[in-house]
Design an enzyme around this catalytic site. Structure first.
Site, PDB file in Angstrom:
ATOM      1  N   HIS A   1       0.820  -1.224   0.000  1.00  0.00           N
ATOM      2  CA  HIS A   1       0.000   0.000   0.000  1.00  0.00           C
ATOM      3  C   HIS A   1       0.848   1.266   0.000  1.00  0.00           C
ATOM      4  O   HIS A   1       0.362   2.330   0.360  1.00  0.00           O
ATOM      5  CB  HIS A   1      -0.946  -0.004   1.216  1.00  0.00           C
ATOM      6  CG  HIS A   1      -2.011  -1.058   1.134  1.00  0.00           C
ATOM      7  ND1 HIS A   1      -2.722  -1.506   2.215  1.00  0.00           N
ATOM      8  CD2 HIS A   1      -2.488  -1.753   0.061  1.00  0.00           C
ATOM      9  CE1 HIS A   1      -3.593  -2.446   1.823  1.00  0.00           C
ATOM     10  NE2 HIS A   1      -3.458  -2.613   0.533  1.00  0.00           N
TER      11      HIS A   1
ATOM     12  N   CYS B   1       2.135  15.873 -11.883  1.00  0.00           N
ATOM     13  CA  CYS B   1       3.332  15.597 -12.695  1.00  0.00           C
ATOM     14  C   CYS B   1       4.138  14.486 -12.023  1.00  0.00           C
ATOM     15  O   CYS B   1       3.661  13.829 -11.120  1.00  0.00           O
ATOM     16  CB  CYS B   1       4.160  16.859 -12.904  1.00  0.00           C
ATOM     17  SG  CYS B   1       5.100  17.358 -11.442  1.00  0.00           S
TER      18      CYS B   1
ATOM     19  N   CYS C   1       4.950  22.604  -9.943  1.00  0.00           N
ATOM     20  CA  CYS C   1       4.072  22.722 -11.118  1.00  0.00           C
ATOM     21  C   CYS C   1       2.691  23.258 -10.722  1.00  0.00           C
ATOM     22  O   CYS C   1       1.844  23.502 -11.576  1.00  0.00           O
ATOM     23  CB  CYS C   1       3.918  21.375 -11.816  1.00  0.00           C
ATOM     24  SG  CYS C   1       2.760  20.259 -11.005  1.00  0.00           S
TER      25      CYS C   1
ATOM     26  N   THR D   1      -3.350  -8.488  10.900  1.00  0.00           N
ATOM     27  CA  THR D   1      -4.187  -7.960   9.824  1.00  0.00           C
ATOM     28  C   THR D   1      -5.600  -8.511   9.973  1.00  0.00           C
ATOM     29  O   THR D   1      -5.803  -9.658  10.339  1.00  0.00           O
ATOM     30  CB  THR D   1      -3.575  -8.210   8.422  1.00  0.00           C
ATOM     31  OG1 THR D   1      -4.468  -7.696   7.440  1.00  0.00           O
ATOM     32  CG2 THR D   1      -3.298  -9.668   8.136  1.00  0.00           C
TER      33      THR D   1
ATOM     34  N   ASN E   1      -2.361 -12.636  16.065  1.00  0.00           N
ATOM     35  CA  ASN E   1      -3.298 -11.516  16.188  1.00  0.00           C
ATOM     36  C   ASN E   1      -3.839 -11.519  17.614  1.00  0.00           C
ATOM     37  O   ASN E   1      -3.893 -12.562  18.257  1.00  0.00           O
ATOM     38  CB  ASN E   1      -4.456 -11.684  15.187  1.00  0.00           C
ATOM     39  CG  ASN E   1      -5.198 -10.388  14.918  1.00  0.00           C
ATOM     40  OD1 ASN E   1      -5.616  -9.682  15.830  1.00  0.00           O
ATOM     41  ND2 ASN E   1      -5.363 -10.046  13.650  1.00  0.00           N
TER      42      ASN E   1
HETATM   43  P1  NAD Z   1      -6.685  -3.266  10.497  1.00  0.00           P
HETATM   44  O1  NAD Z   1      -6.638  -2.021  11.283  1.00  0.00           O
HETATM   45  O2  NAD Z   1      -7.866  -3.560   9.656  1.00  0.00           O
HETATM   46  O3  NAD Z   1      -6.507  -4.533  11.478  1.00  0.00           O
HETATM   47  C1  NAD Z   1      -5.491  -4.594  12.418  1.00  0.00           C
HETATM   48  C2  NAD Z   1      -5.454  -6.009  12.994  1.00  0.00           C
HETATM   49  O4  NAD Z   1      -4.386  -6.062  13.914  1.00  0.00           O
HETATM   50  C3  NAD Z   1      -6.733  -6.386  13.761  1.00  0.00           C
HETATM   51  O5  NAD Z   1      -7.126  -7.692  13.351  1.00  0.00           O
HETATM   52  C4  NAD Z   1      -6.282  -6.379  15.224  1.00  0.00           C
HETATM   53  O6  NAD Z   1      -6.951  -7.373  15.999  1.00  0.00           O
HETATM   54  C5  NAD Z   1      -4.804  -6.714  15.097  1.00  0.00           C
HETATM   55  N1  NAD Z   1      -3.948  -6.217  16.172  1.00  0.00           N
HETATM   56  C6  NAD Z   1      -4.070  -5.060  16.878  1.00  0.00           C
HETATM   57  N2  NAD Z   1      -3.045  -4.938  17.745  1.00  0.00           N
HETATM   58  C7  NAD Z   1      -2.267  -6.027  17.583  1.00  0.00           C
HETATM   59  C8  NAD Z   1      -1.054  -6.467  18.168  1.00  0.00           C
HETATM   60  N3  NAD Z   1      -0.436  -5.764  19.130  1.00  0.00           N
HETATM   61  N4  NAD Z   1      -0.514  -7.638  17.767  1.00  0.00           N
HETATM   62  C9  NAD Z   1      -1.126  -8.398  16.807  1.00  0.00           C
HETATM   63  N5  NAD Z   1      -2.282  -8.028  16.211  1.00  0.00           N
HETATM   64  C10 NAD Z   1      -2.839  -6.867  16.586  1.00  0.00           C
HETATM   65  O7  NAD Z   1      -5.349  -3.291   9.676  1.00  0.00           O
HETATM   66  P2  NAD Z   1      -5.008  -3.902   8.278  1.00  0.00           P
HETATM   67  O8  NAD Z   1      -5.586  -5.280   8.180  1.00  0.00           O
HETATM   68  O9  NAD Z   1      -3.562  -3.733   8.107  1.00  0.00           O
HETATM   69  O10 NAD Z   1      -5.750  -2.947   7.225  1.00  0.00           O
HETATM   70  C11 NAD Z   1      -5.825  -1.579   7.366  1.00  0.00           C
HETATM   71  C12 NAD Z   1      -5.133  -0.731   6.307  1.00  0.00           C
HETATM   72  O11 NAD Z   1      -4.704   0.438   6.970  1.00  0.00           O
HETATM   73  C13 NAD Z   1      -3.902  -1.341   5.727  1.00  0.00           C
HETATM   74  O12 NAD Z   1      -4.097  -1.371   4.383  1.00  0.00           O
HETATM   75  C14 NAD Z   1      -2.751  -0.384   6.036  1.00  0.00           C
HETATM   76  O13 NAD Z   1      -2.207   0.105   4.821  1.00  0.00           O
HETATM   77  C15 NAD Z   1      -3.343   0.787   6.694  1.00  0.00           C
HETATM   78  N6  NAD Z   1      -2.710   1.177   7.988  1.00  0.00           N
HETATM   79  C16 NAD Z   1      -1.350   1.185   8.113  1.00  0.00           C
HETATM   80  C17 NAD Z   1      -0.766   1.544   9.323  1.00  0.00           C
HETATM   81  C18 NAD Z   1       0.736   1.532   9.438  1.00  0.00           C
HETATM   82  O14 NAD Z   1       1.424   1.750   8.447  1.00  0.00           O
HETATM   83  N7  NAD Z   1       1.291   1.250  10.616  1.00  0.00           N
HETATM   84  C19 NAD Z   1      -1.564   1.901  10.401  1.00  0.00           C
HETATM   85  C20 NAD Z   1      -2.955   1.912  10.239  1.00  0.00           C
HETATM   86  C21 NAD Z   1      -3.504   1.527   9.021  1.00  0.00           C
END
Ligand code: NAD
Length: 247
Positions: free
Chosen positions: A120, A131, A151, A189, A214
């Site tokens: 992502h 641009c 630009c 995730t 998770n």
């Molecule tokens: P999500 O927020 O949908 O899910 C997060 C998951 O992590 C949940 O299932 C939750 O139960 C679990 N979780 C929470 N704390 C945890 C821990 N300490 N240890 C293990 N698991 C834990 O996140 P997603 O599935 O990554 O999707 C959300 C989108 O948001 C992604 O596409 C991402 O690009 C973006 N995002 C990125 C960041 C980052 O870069 N750190 C932060 C927030 C969101």
């Protein structure tokens, strides 16, 4: 949770010639970056339809940049946590051949992993929406709203917003890894954002052993997961890595 689950997971990693991790926002929660879906997460403050689509950005870049600046500030202050460091140790030990991350924070690279596919994008890199020019995230522009390119176009972090396609290179690399790995480690995730959420199913179809870490069960847990390590990644991944490296 029983020690037996950790033992099974460590054995599967040790047996597997190709091990891949798929990580999401939960992997960085213990670094102080909130995930999106949990209570108090980012979506409760910035509803995705209002802030995280290309249309929202084009309609009102200043508004969407309020979220980008807050995210950028949090991410720039964050450091890799023990979960990231455990994945870096596994790579160093020859037991992790790649990470596909949905995170945009760059923390896996900071921890030392060298094969990181950013599905992502990355919040640190900005690109002009009109641009080709690029530059680094700079919080000092905050007072002026959305940063502009020379630009005249608006700069945007190189992150994939809802409704935008995944860039072809990470899409293909991640698909190849998922279809060829023998063990997959899914970390933090929610299994709700596609196409990333499809990668573990593709791995399973190829016969891969699925390990999930998770704090709570997801749609993967009762469908394809072979070993569910329930709890924070910052505690369970170091424990798993230690078992893998002890063999
Ligand atoms: P999500 O927020 O949908 O899910 C997060 C998951 O992590 C949940 O299932 C939750 O139960 C679990 N979780 C929470 N704390 C945890 C821990 N300490 N240890 C293990 N698991 C834990 O996140 P997603 O599935 O990554 O999707 C959300 C989108 O948001 C992604 O596409 C991402 O690009 C973006 N995002 C990125 C960041 C980052 O870069 N750190 C932060 C927030 C969101």
């Amino acid at each position: 949770m029983s020690e037996e689950v950790f033992r099974k997971a460590a054995e599967a990693i040790n047996r597997a010639p190709l091990v891949v991790a798929v990580t999401g926002a939960g992997a960085s929660v213990e670094s102080g970056i909130p995930d999106f879906r949990s209570t108090g997460g980012l979506w409760s403050k910035y509803p995705p339809a209002e802030y995280a689509t290309m249309d929202a950005f084009l309609d009102d870049p200043d508004k969407v940049w309020v979220m980008f600046y807050e995210l950028g500030e949090t991410i720039l202050a964050a450091q890799p946590n023990p979960g990231h460091l455990a994945l870096a140790k596994l790579e160093e030990f020859g037991k992790l051949q790649g990470i596909v991350t949905q995170n945009i924070d760059g923390l896996h690279q900071q921890a030392g992993n060298t094969v990181v596919i950013e599905y992502h994008g990355n919040v640190h890199n900005l690109g002009c929406s009109s641009c080709f020019r690029r530059r680094r995230m700079d919080l000092s522009f905050r007072a002026h709203g959305a940063p502009r390119c020379e630009c005249g176009g608006y700069m945007k972090p190189s992150v994939v917003l809802f409704g935008e396609p995944i860039p072809p290179k990470p899409l293909m690399q991640a698909d190849t890894l998922a279809r060829t790995c023998n063990a997959m480690l899914i970390v933090g995730t929610s299994a709700q954002v596609y196409p990333a959420a499809g990668l573990p199913y593709a791995a399973k179809e190829n016969g891969a052993f699925i390990i999930e870490c998770n704090v709570e069960p997801t749609e993967f847990t009762h469908s394809i997961t072979d070993a569910f390590l329930q709890g924070p990644a910052g505690e369970n991944l170091p424990k798993l890595a230690q078992l893998v490296m002890a063999r």
